[in-house]
Design a protein around this motif. Sequence first.
Motif, PDB file in Angstrom:
ATOM      1  N   TYR A 113       0.839  -1.198   0.000  1.00  0.00           N
ATOM      2  CA  TYR A 113       0.000   0.000   0.000  1.00  0.00           C
ATOM      3  C   TYR A 113       0.875   1.250   0.000  1.00  0.00           C
ATOM      4  CZ  TYR A 113      -4.063  -2.893   1.108  1.00  0.00           C
ATOM      5  OH  TYR A 113      -5.070  -3.818   1.067  1.00  0.00           O
ATOM      6  N   ALA A 114       1.896   1.239   0.854  1.00  0.00           N
ATOM      7  CA  ALA A 114       2.789   2.398   0.936  1.00  0.00           C
ATOM      8  C   ALA A 114       3.421   2.668  -0.429  1.00  0.00           C
ATOM      9  CB  ALA A 114       3.866   2.155   1.987  1.00  0.00           C
ATOM     10  N   ALA A 115       3.776   1.586  -1.144  1.00  0.00           N
ATOM     11  CA  ALA A 115       4.386   1.750  -2.474  1.00  0.00           C
ATOM     12  C   ALA A 115       3.385   2.354  -3.459  1.00  0.00           C
ATOM     13  CB  ALA A 115       4.883   0.397  -2.994  1.00  0.00           C
ATOM     14  N   ALA A 116       2.151   1.883  -3.401  1.00  0.00           N
ATOM     15  CA  ALA A 116       1.138   2.383  -4.337  1.00  0.00           C
ATOM     16  C   ALA A 116       0.817   3.855  -4.084  1.00  0.00           C
ATOM     17  CB  ALA A 116      -0.127   1.541  -4.234  1.00  0.00           C
ATOM     18  N   PHE A 117       0.844   4.252  -2.816  1.00  0.00           N
ATOM     19  CA  PHE A 117       0.467   5.625  -2.460  1.00  0.00           C
ATOM     20  C   PHE A 117       1.675   6.539  -2.245  1.00  0.00           C
ATOM     21  CE2 PHE A 117      -3.390   3.303  -0.934  1.00  0.00           C
ATOM     22  CZ  PHE A 117      -4.290   3.907  -1.798  1.00  0.00           C
ATOM     23  N   ALA A 118       2.857   6.099  -2.659  1.00  0.00           N
ATOM     24  CA  ALA A 118       4.081   6.866  -2.387  1.00  0.00           C
ATOM     25  C   ALA A 118       4.049   8.253  -3.036  1.00  0.00           C
ATOM     26  CB  ALA A 118       5.299   6.082  -2.860  1.00  0.00           C
ATOM     27  N   ASP A 119       3.523   8.337  -4.241  1.00  0.00           N
ATOM     28  CA  ASP A 119       3.522   9.616  -4.956  1.00  0.00           C
ATOM     29  C   ASP A 119       2.082   9.968  -5.347  1.00  0.00           C
ATOM     30  OD1 ASP A 119       3.882  11.819  -6.518  1.00  0.00           O
ATOM     31  OD2 ASP A 119       4.891  10.756  -8.160  1.00  0.00           O
ATOM     32  N   LEU A 120       1.456  10.797  -4.515  1.00  0.00           N
ATOM     33  CA  LEU A 120       0.045  11.107  -4.760  1.00  0.00           C
ATOM     34  C   LEU A 120      -0.167  11.935  -6.018  1.00  0.00           C
ATOM     35  CD1 LEU A 120      -1.496  11.791  -1.226  1.00  0.00           C
ATOM     36  CD2 LEU A 120      -1.409   9.666  -2.545  1.00  0.00           C
ATOM     37  N   SER A 121       0.904  12.612  -6.482  1.00  0.00           N
ATOM     38  CA  SER A 121       0.741  13.398  -7.706  1.00  0.00           C
ATOM     39  C   SER A 121       0.524  12.484  -8.914  1.00  0.00           C
ATOM     40  CB  SER A 121       1.954  14.298  -7.932  1.00  0.00           C
ATOM     41  OG  SER A 121       3.073  13.521  -8.322  1.00  0.00           O
ATOM     42  N   ALA A 122       0.862  11.204  -8.758  1.00  0.00           N
ATOM     43  CA  ALA A 122       0.675  10.234  -9.850  1.00  0.00           C
ATOM     44  C   ALA A 122      -0.665   9.521  -9.741  1.00  0.00           C
ATOM     45  CB  ALA A 122       1.800   9.205  -9.827  1.00  0.00           C
ATOM     46  N   LEU A 123      -1.485   9.944  -8.770  1.00  0.00           N
ATOM     47  CA  LEU A 123      -2.766   9.265  -8.546  1.00  0.00           C
ATOM     48  C   LEU A 123      -3.949  10.212  -8.676  1.00  0.00           C
ATOM     49  CD1 LEU A 123      -2.108   6.993  -5.430  1.00  0.00           C
ATOM     50  CD2 LEU A 123      -2.260   6.322  -7.824  1.00  0.00           C
TER      51      LEU A 123
END
Lengths: 81, 147
Positions: free
Chosen positions: A41-51
């Motif tokens: 989860y931490a990896a998926a949410f590491a860069d919120l600008s990409a989400l």
Amino acid sequence: MDVLYFAWVRERIGLPRERVETDAATVSDLVTELSAREDRYAAAFADLSALRVAVDQELTDFDAPLAGAREVAFFPPMTGG
Amino acid sequence: MRVVVQEAPFDFGAEAEAFASARTDMGAVVTFTGVVRDLAGDRLDAMEIEHYPGMTQKALEAIADEAIRRWSLGDALVIHRFGRLTPGERIMMVATAAPHRKDAFEAAEFLMDYLKSRAPFWKKEHGTDSAGWVAAKDEDEAALDRW
């Protein structure tokens, strides 16, 4: 609430949707909760600008409140057309 | 207005022929179709298109409604496929009808720009040697500013 993941977010977290019991007030709070669970989860949410995020199937931002929300979806910027 | 999200192929010719055919007050019909293209360096085996069932239809209808309102269109059509497509297959089409061509062209471009960045679809390219998600381009996001 139901939390949905699409595209590489789904692949990184390893599931398309899950039921989450949470008192998170905003999308950001939910992200913080999920990121604390496991590395994937931490990896998926590491860069919120990409989400991007949708609450109850409407695009919104990470400050959006979650009161009454039934469904939250996380995904990369869309590539339709 | 008609908005269709489907896995199956569509008949572009038949759709274009039928679109706005009952209207005698529309002097301009613009159609656009997007096609799966081969990769530049590698061979593309398939393009996988994922979408967000539930949100997709609503998002497309909102975009089409906006186009109809802003350009006073007589009609609008959006068809978008999902699933696994091969090079040369049609991914989607839009059609717009207006009394004059300027409005029909502009509305079609508006639909395309918004479909690209605001409709919940994601493309994954499966090449012979590699697979990867298609990244959104800054220029696609910037294209929305002109509207």
